[in-house]
Design a protein around this motif. Sequence first.
Motif, PDB file in Angstrom:
ATOM      1  N   TYR A   1      43.614  29.348  73.330  1.00 25.29           N
ATOM      2  CA  TYR A   1      44.652  29.778  74.259  1.00 25.29           C
ATOM      3  C   TYR A   1      44.899  31.260  74.026  1.00 25.29           C
ATOM      4  CZ  TYR A   1      45.451  24.862  75.194  1.00 25.29           C
ATOM      5  OH  TYR A   1      45.288  23.546  75.559  1.00 25.29           O
ATOM      6  N   VAL A   2      44.847  32.055  75.106  1.00 19.94           N
ATOM      7  CA  VAL A   2      44.980  33.503  74.998  1.00 19.94           C
ATOM      8  C   VAL A   2      45.969  34.021  76.039  1.00 19.94           C
ATOM      9  CG1 VAL A   2      42.631  33.797  74.092  1.00 19.94           C
ATOM     10  CG2 VAL A   2      43.019  33.917  76.555  1.00 19.94           C
TER      11      VAL A   2
ATOM     12  N   ALA B   1      40.183  18.701  75.552  1.00 21.23           N
ATOM     13  CA  ALA B   1      39.088  18.477  74.605  1.00 21.23           C
ATOM     14  C   ALA B   1      37.760  18.713  75.300  1.00 21.23           C
ATOM     15  CB  ALA B   1      39.147  17.050  74.072  1.00 21.23           C
ATOM     16  N   PHE B   2      36.721  18.959  74.498  1.00 20.01           N
ATOM     17  CA  PHE B   2      35.364  19.067  75.008  1.00 20.01           C
ATOM     18  C   PHE B   2      34.705  17.714  74.936  1.00 20.01           C
ATOM     19  CE2 PHE B   2      35.772  23.503  73.534  1.00 20.01           C
ATOM     20  CZ  PHE B   2      35.308  24.160  74.653  1.00 20.01           C
TER      21      PHE B   2
ATOM     22  N   PRO C   1      48.484  24.201  72.774  1.00 18.35           N
ATOM     23  CA  PRO C   1      48.376  22.799  72.361  1.00 18.35           C
ATOM     24  C   PRO C   1      49.720  22.105  72.160  1.00 18.35           C
ATOM     25  CG  PRO C   1      47.814  24.261  70.547  1.00 18.35           C
ATOM     26  CD  PRO C   1      47.972  25.123  71.769  1.00 18.35           C
ATOM     27  N   GLU C   2      50.786  22.857  72.043  1.00 18.48           N
ATOM     28  CA  GLU C   2      52.101  22.225  71.931  1.00 18.48           C
ATOM     29  C   GLU C   2      52.551  21.636  73.274  1.00 18.48           C
ATOM     30  OE1 GLU C   2      52.717  26.660  72.486  1.00 18.48           O
ATOM     31  OE2 GLU C   2      51.403  25.411  71.302  1.00 18.48           O
TER      32      GLU C   2
ATOM     33  N   LEU D   1      54.668  13.334  96.729  1.00 12.90           N
ATOM     34  CA  LEU D   1      53.862  13.528  95.523  1.00 12.90           C
ATOM     35  C   LEU D   1      54.722  13.249  94.304  1.00 12.90           C
ATOM     36  CD1 LEU D   1      51.296  14.527  94.082  1.00 12.90           C
ATOM     37  CD2 LEU D   1      52.262  16.815  94.195  1.00 12.90           C
ATOM     38  N   LYS D   2      54.278  12.317  93.470  1.00  6.61           N
ATOM     39  CA  LYS D   2      54.982  12.031  92.216  1.00  6.61           C
ATOM     40  C   LYS D   2      54.528  13.070  91.198  1.00  6.61           C
ATOM     41  CE  LYS D   2      55.124   8.680  88.497  1.00  6.61           C
ATOM     42  NZ  LYS D   2      54.462   7.487  87.983  1.00  6.61           N
ATOM     43  N   PRO D   3      55.409  13.954  90.731  1.00  2.17           N
ATOM     44  CA  PRO D   3      54.985  14.981  89.785  1.00  2.17           C
ATOM     45  C   PRO D   3      54.601  14.371  88.440  1.00  2.17           C
ATOM     46  CG  PRO D   3      57.355  15.044  90.047  1.00  2.17           C
ATOM     47  CD  PRO D   3      56.833  14.028  91.021  1.00  2.17           C
ATOM     48  N   PRO D   4      53.728  15.056  87.680  1.00  6.33           N
ATOM     49  CA  PRO D   4      53.364  14.551  86.364  1.00  6.33           C
ATOM     50  C   PRO D   4      54.544  14.624  85.410  1.00  6.33           C
ATOM     51  CG  PRO D   4      52.550  16.775  86.649  1.00  6.33           C
ATOM     52  CD  PRO D   4      53.141  16.342  87.968  1.00  6.33           C
ATOM     53  N   THR D   5      54.477  13.816  84.375  1.00  7.29           N
ATOM     54  CA  THR D   5      55.498  13.890  83.353  1.00  7.29           C
ATOM     55  C   THR D   5      54.931  14.631  82.166  1.00  7.29           C
ATOM     56  OG1 THR D   5      54.801  11.770  82.461  1.00  7.29           O
ATOM     57  CG2 THR D   5      56.590  11.717  84.056  1.00  7.29           C
ATOM     58  N   GLY D   6      55.748  15.374  81.478  1.00 10.22           N
ATOM     59  CA  GLY D   6      55.275  16.112  80.311  1.00 10.22           C
ATOM     60  C   GLY D   6      56.090  17.353  80.083  1.00 10.22           C
ATOM     61  N   LYS D   7      55.875  17.987  78.936  1.00  5.54           N
ATOM     62  CA  LYS D   7      56.649  19.160  78.529  1.00  5.54           C
ATOM     63  C   LYS D   7      56.451  20.354  79.447  1.00  5.54           C
ATOM     64  CE  LYS D   7      56.630  18.184  73.588  1.00  5.54           C
ATOM     65  NZ  LYS D   7      56.190  18.696  72.301  1.00  5.54           N
ATOM     66  N   ASN D   8      55.247  20.504  80.037  1.00  2.00           N
ATOM     67  CA  ASN D   8      54.981  21.716  80.810  1.00  2.00           C
ATOM     68  C   ASN D   8      55.229  21.522  82.299  1.00  2.00           C
ATOM     69  OD1 ASN D   8      52.770  20.042  81.256  1.00  2.00           O
ATOM     70  ND2 ASN D   8      51.389  21.753  81.542  1.00  2.00           N
ATOM     71  N   GLU D   9      56.089  20.593  82.649  1.00  2.00           N
ATOM     72  CA  GLU D   9      56.383  20.347  84.037  1.00  2.00           C
ATOM     73  C   GLU D   9      57.171  21.524  84.610  1.00  2.00           C
ATOM     74  OE1 GLU D   9      59.003  16.986  86.010  1.00  2.00           O
ATOM     75  OE2 GLU D   9      57.288  16.219  84.911  1.00  2.00           O
ATOM     76  N   VAL D  10      56.561  22.242  85.552  1.00  2.00           N
ATOM     77  CA  VAL D  10      57.185  23.407  86.158  1.00  2.00           C
ATOM     78  C   VAL D  10      56.940  23.346  87.660  1.00  2.00           C
ATOM     79  CG1 VAL D  10      57.196  25.924  86.295  1.00  2.00           C
ATOM     80  CG2 VAL D  10      56.780  24.818  84.114  1.00  2.00           C
ATOM     81  N   PRO D  11      57.986  23.369  88.493  1.00  2.00           N
ATOM     82  CA  PRO D  11      57.756  23.336  89.932  1.00  2.00           C
ATOM     83  C   PRO D  11      57.226  24.687  90.427  1.00  2.00           C
ATOM     84  CG  PRO D  11      60.088  23.547  89.472  1.00  2.00           C
ATOM     85  CD  PRO D  11      59.387  23.387  88.142  1.00  2.00           C
ATOM     86  N   VAL D  12      56.348  24.631  91.425  1.00  2.00           N
ATOM     87  CA  VAL D  12      55.850  25.841  92.059  1.00  2.00           C
ATOM     88  C   VAL D  12      56.003  25.673  93.558  1.00  2.00           C
ATOM     89  CG1 VAL D  12      54.251  26.452  90.221  1.00  2.00           C
ATOM     90  CG2 VAL D  12      53.464  24.990  92.055  1.00  2.00           C
ATOM     91  N   LEU D  13      56.115  26.764  94.291  1.00  2.00           N
ATOM     92  CA  LEU D  13      56.290  26.726  95.726  1.00  2.00           C
ATOM     93  C   LEU D  13      55.110  26.030  96.382  1.00  2.00           C
ATOM     94  CD1 LEU D  13      58.028  27.584  98.101  1.00  2.00           C
ATOM     95  CD2 LEU D  13      56.752  29.719  98.166  1.00  2.00           C
ATOM     96  N   GLY D  14      55.399  24.997  97.166  1.00  2.00           N
ATOM     97  CA  GLY D  14      54.360  24.306  97.905  1.00  2.00           C
ATOM     98  C   GLY D  14      53.563  23.313  97.088  1.00  2.00           C
TER      99      GLY D  14
END
Length: 187
Positions: A55-56, A43-44, A37-38, A14-27
């Motif tokens: 965002y909450v 969008a709707f 938004p940062e 699996l090629k992981p996505p690129t971007g600021k919020n890239e975080v690995p998770v188990l499995g």
Amino acid sequence: CEKPRRNAGGEPTLKPPTGKNEVPVLGGVLLDGFEGPEYTVWAFDSADDEGVAQYVADGATQGQKALRVTLRGKGAKGRFHLRREVDWDLSQASAILCDISSPADGLSASLASKTNPGEMLQECKPVPLNKGVNRDVRFALDANNWKNEKTKWEFSGPPVNLQAVRRIMLLLFTNDESSGSFLVDNL
């Protein structure tokens, strides 16, 4: 995403996505933690029902925040259509998982995508939701429960061109609900 498939050498394909919020998770790979938004912008679709999104921190199932979508009365279409522009290769993923809190029983959610070549639009069969937190809502990428032009818009085939996903969409079906909020996290 669910656990990635492995090549003959046992390594994930699996090629992981690129971007600021890239975080690995188990499995698998965290595609979006809905931290604000940062990090990512959702969008709707203007053709669907209106709602208020923010965002909450309250109710987040992963990280510090989640995306809350609050109903603004009974809409004409009975669904929210959230979308995000991406550049993802999901060709080796078996499913996408997401946590969704629902304001009522009997509502549902679906995953859709636009892929290249040809901006192929496709959507998986809706998954039912229970009132409250629904952890790991599973949208199978390896099943024949998708509709697109090739299936003549019947939920009868697999998704296509997953190596070139350009837009990801989350459809939240509101049915007759006119109040309450969905909470989306941990995609």
